[in-house]
Enzyme design. Structure first.
Site, short mmCIF file in Angstrom:
data_model
loop_
_atom_site.label_atom_id
_atom_site.label_comp_id
_atom_site.label_asym_id
_atom_site.label_seq_id
_atom_site.Cartn_x
_atom_site.Cartn_y
_atom_site.Cartn_z
N CYS A 2 5.07 40.31 -11.23
CA CYS A 2 6.05 41.04 -10.43
C CYS A 2 5.89 42.55 -10.54
CB CYS A 2 7.46 40.68 -10.87
SG CYS A 2 7.81 38.94 -10.79
N ARG A 27 -1.59 43.30 -9.34
CA ARG A 27 -0.95 42.60 -10.45
C ARG A 27 -0.85 41.09 -10.18
NH1 ARG A 27 2.77 46.42 -13.31
NH2 ARG A 27 4.18 44.72 -13.72
N TRP A 73 6.06 37.19 -8.50
CA TRP A 73 5.17 36.15 -9.01
C TRP A 73 6.10 35.08 -9.56
CZ3 TRP A 73 3.86 34.05 -13.90
CH2 TRP A 73 2.63 33.40 -13.96
N ASN A 98 12.11 42.36 -12.71
CA ASN A 98 10.94 41.80 -13.42
C ASN A 98 11.44 41.22 -14.73
OD1 ASN A 98 9.38 42.84 -11.42
ND2 ASN A 98 8.25 44.28 -12.71
N GLY A 99 10.90 40.08 -15.14
CA GLY A 99 11.32 39.49 -16.42
C GLY A 99 11.98 38.14 -16.20
N GLU A 484 -15.56 32.66 -22.68
CA GLU A 484 -15.26 33.66 -21.65
C GLU A 484 -15.93 33.28 -20.32
OE1 GLU A 484 -13.26 35.93 -21.13
OE2 GLU A 484 -14.16 37.18 -19.59
N LYS A 488 -13.93 32.61 -16.82
CA LYS A 488 -14.23 33.28 -15.55
C LYS A 488 -14.40 32.25 -14.44
CE LYS A 488 -13.27 36.44 -16.19
NZ LYS A 488 -12.89 37.07 -17.42
N GLU A 491 -11.06 30.51 -13.45
CA GLU A 491 -10.00 31.29 -12.81
C GLU A 491 -10.34 31.70 -11.39
OE1 GLU A 491 -10.56 35.40 -15.42
OE2 GLU A 491 -8.57 34.86 -14.79
N HIS A 507 -19.13 15.54 -31.29
CA HIS A 507 -17.86 15.06 -31.84
C HIS A 507 -16.87 14.67 -30.73
CE1 HIS A 507 -19.15 16.02 -35.86
NE2 HIS A 507 -19.51 17.23 -35.45
N LYS A 606 -2.67 39.97 -12.57
CA LYS A 606 -3.51 40.88 -13.33
C LYS A 606 -2.81 41.30 -14.62
CE LYS A 606 -7.09 43.42 -14.10
NZ LYS A 606 -8.23 42.64 -14.64
C1 AGP Z 1 -9.00 37.53 -17.61
O1 AGP Z 1 -9.96 37.29 -16.65
C2 AGP Z 1 -7.65 37.19 -17.31
N1 AGP Z 1 -7.27 37.33 -16.01
C3 AGP Z 1 -6.61 37.20 -18.41
O2 AGP Z 1 -7.01 36.20 -19.31
C4 AGP Z 1 -6.35 38.50 -19.19
O3 AGP Z 1 -7.45 38.82 -19.97
C5 AGP Z 1 -5.10 38.30 -20.07
O4 AGP Z 1 -3.99 38.07 -19.25
C6 AGP Z 1 -4.83 39.47 -21.00
O5 AGP Z 1 -4.61 40.64 -20.29
P1 AGP Z 1 -4.65 42.05 -21.00
O6 AGP Z 1 -6.04 42.25 -21.49
O7 AGP Z 1 -4.28 43.01 -19.91
O8 AGP Z 1 -3.66 42.02 -22.11
#
Ligand code: AGP
Length: 611
Positions: A2, A27, A73, A98-99, A484, A488, A491, A507, A606
């Protein structure tokens, strides 16, 4: 996640609100709305599901000097017009929030008994009815908001306007960032300064518990005890330069390719001839490093993955290092050893779980708090004893790329500074430090080289676009790189991707391997290569299809079941940074083939400013 913007001015502010919402789009959100007190003094409310351009189309006939706007959001209630903000009560008061309000159910119950009609499924609607309730009982707008926040449990950043008092916006903050932008005879509120780039340079950050009474020419702030307080006036360094695509199809692609520059800037001024310099990390860096005998790192998502890589560096250098996800750290008891440095990592500096973990840690006896962050004007940067900035430049794509590699570079420099203390070395370091510094200097050109694999990766991506599941494998510091890579891919392409330490395959996950399951592996030429090769054989023996990014001297070559892309030989310390690049490119090109919304993938934000 948000976003909030609000404005009070002597000019029409509708376009300021729309422009601010567009600037908050990065965001992540699913609906948007605004409320303006129009020229007849009426509260004009417009909301729509989807992008801000859809809202803009239905706002061309609104004009006014006072208004609030929001990108939502969804948390409570699905993405729908009636759940979008602002929320109103009796057509008198409008609120953006927001929140999350935790006691919304009990408030809703009592408001229903008072006769307030509900038009949404949100937790926010109780806020606006409560303010309206207090105004109906004679409170002015400021008092009504003060009384209301006293009755709320949870996190909020609030913007409130009322047609009964068109000379002010009331803003309130508790656990959700909010700031006041200061213009010439006009003022603004926003959840982050990027919303206000064209209209305000100067700003004040509200602290938790603050309520601000904002008119066109004045800003009065009251703290938790309702005492008037002054908050520092800061000057924003944000500009529009970083927000254009520069000919790239997506911000993610631009940001992947910006990594050479981002890393160069992150290293800028921090390396001496043969050593990592400490002074550029901040005035108090030396004493904070001196006091640190072990490290606790807290982060989320990609930033957490960076921490997991760094743990290998710290421990190899003789510094105990523990890494934990912020949302887990917050809800358990801790034993803190003397001399433990508490480190947070965050691209945005606004991630609520990380911020809350830092606040909690402050009472637990850590030696100091240090933040590795990409956003100079962020909450985490302000709340930490020392902040080391990754100078990646603004990252807009939801999938973090250049922030990750610059975090790794920064963590490696931090590990070197602490290594000197752990091993009692001079400030000029030793052979290993000299070697790492040389490698860091050449990192931008090595990244460039890795980016040169793109054409081959485009060809490789065709094998993934129609898959449902993928496995990623790595060993040692390249296990978190595999994690990682999987993050990627999932997401932005929505393909289910899981990463395993390659030795774990037998395992359990080996049961998933067949010809339909692409298995991606990273194979640098290090002491674990032999072990990794055996793990890859386990996949081949089950008919699995391998896609391996392997050192050119690894002895791993393509055949019918194995696609290998060779990576130039790379020093062990910086190899995790280099092997990240092909995985970023792979996920980007798979997502491109699938036609997903790469920069704003579904359901994601974001900046994750809720729990
Ligand atoms: C990464 O591709 C993400 N979109 C997400 O995992 C992000 O890294 C996470 O929300 C943490 O964000 P920050 O680094 O702004 O704290």
């Amino acid at each position: 996640m948000c976003g909030i913007i609000g404005a009070i001015a002597n000019r029409d502010i509708t376009s300021v609100l729309i422009d601010g919402l567009k600037r908050l789009e990065y965001r992540g959100y699913d609906s948007a709305g605004l409320a303006v007190i129009d020229s007849d003094g009426e509260l004009d409310l417009r909301r729509s599901v989807g992008r801000v351009v859809a809202l803009e189309k239905i706002c061309s006939d609104i004009h006014g000097h006072l208004g609030i706007a929001h990108t939502r959001w969804a948390t409570h209630g699905r993405p729908a017009e009636n759940n979008a903000h602002p929320h109103t009560s009796s057509h008198q008061v409008a609120v953006v929030h927001n929140g999350i309000i935790e006691n919304h159910e009990s408030l809703r119950q009592s408001q229903k008994e008072m006769g307030f009609p509900f038009s949404s499924e949100t937790d926010t609607e109780v806020i606006v009815h409560q303010i309206d309730h207090h105004m109906q009982n004679g409170a002015d707008l400021l008092c009504a908001v003060q009384n209301t926040v006293d009755e709320l449990n949870g996190a909020y950043g609030l913007g409130v306007v009322s047609k009964q008092d068109t000379s002010r916006i009331i803003a309130a903050r508790n656990g959700s960032p909010l700031l006041i932008g200061l213009g010439e005879d006009e003022n603004f509120i926003a959840s982050d300064m990027s919303a206000l780039i064209p209209v305000a340079k100067q700003y004040m950050v509200l602290e938790d518990g603050d309520i601000a009474d904002v008119t066109g020419t004045t800003v009065d702030i009251y703290d938790r005890d309702r005492k008037p307080v002054q908050r520092k006036v800061l000057v924003s360094s944000l500009s529009d330069d970083e927000t254009s695509l520069d000919g790239y199809a997506h911000f993610m692609k631009k940001e992947i390719h910006e990594q050479t520059r981002a890393i160069t800037e992150t290293l800028e001024g921090r390396l001496g001839a043969n050593s990592v310099l400490e002074i550029p990390f901040g005035e108090n860096a030396k004493e904070i490093f001196d006091a640190a005998r072990e490290i606790k790192i807290i982060a989320c998502g990609t930033s957490y993955n960076a921490a997991c890589v760094a743990r290998y560096w710290f421990e190899e250098f003789g510094i105990r290092c523990d890494v934990e996800i912020a949302s887990e750290y917050r809800y358990r008891k801790h034993v803190v050893n003397d001399g433990t440095l508490f480190v947070t990592i965050s691209q945005s500096g606004e991630t609520l779980d990380t911020m809350a973990a830092l606040e909690m840690a402050k009472g637990l006896g850590y030696s100091n708090t240090l933040c590795i962050c990409n956003a100079p004007e962020s909450s985490l940067a302000r709340a930490s004893d020392l902040t080391i900035f990754t100078h990646a430049g603004r990252e807009i794509g939801v999938a973090s790329t250049k922030a990750f590699t610059t975090q790794l570079v920064t963590l490696l420099m931090l590990a070197i500074c602490l290594r000197r203390r752990a091993l009692n070395l001079s400030a000029e370091g030793d052979k290993i430090e000299h070697e790492i510094v040389l490698e860091l200097r050449s990192l931008p050109s090595q990244i460039e080289h890795a980016l040169g694999l793109e054409d081959d990766i485009i060809a490789m991506s065709k094998h993934f676009a129609d898959r449902q599941h993928t496995l990623f494998l790595g060993r040692g510091a390249h296990y978190p790189i595999a994690v990682e890579g999987a993050l990627k891919l999932k997401e932005i392409s929505y393909i289910h991707a899981e990463a395993y330490a390659a030795g774990e395959l037998k395992h359990g996950p080996l049961a998933l391997v067949d010809a339909d399951m692409p298995v991606v592996a990273v194979a640098p030429n290090n002491e674990l290569l032999g072990k990794l090769k055996s793990n890859l054989e386990e996949v081949r023996a089950r008919g699995g299809r391998l896609f391996v990014f392997a050192d050119i001297d690894s002895g791993i070559h393509s055949d019918d079941d194995t696609h290998v892309l060779h990576v130039a030989p790379v020093n062990n310390y910086i190899a995790p940074i280099i092997y990240t690049i092909p995985l970023q490119l792979l996920s980007y090109h798979v997502a491109l083939l699938k036609g997903t919304d790469i920069d704003k993938p579904r359901n994601l934000a974001k900046s994750v400013t809720v729990e």
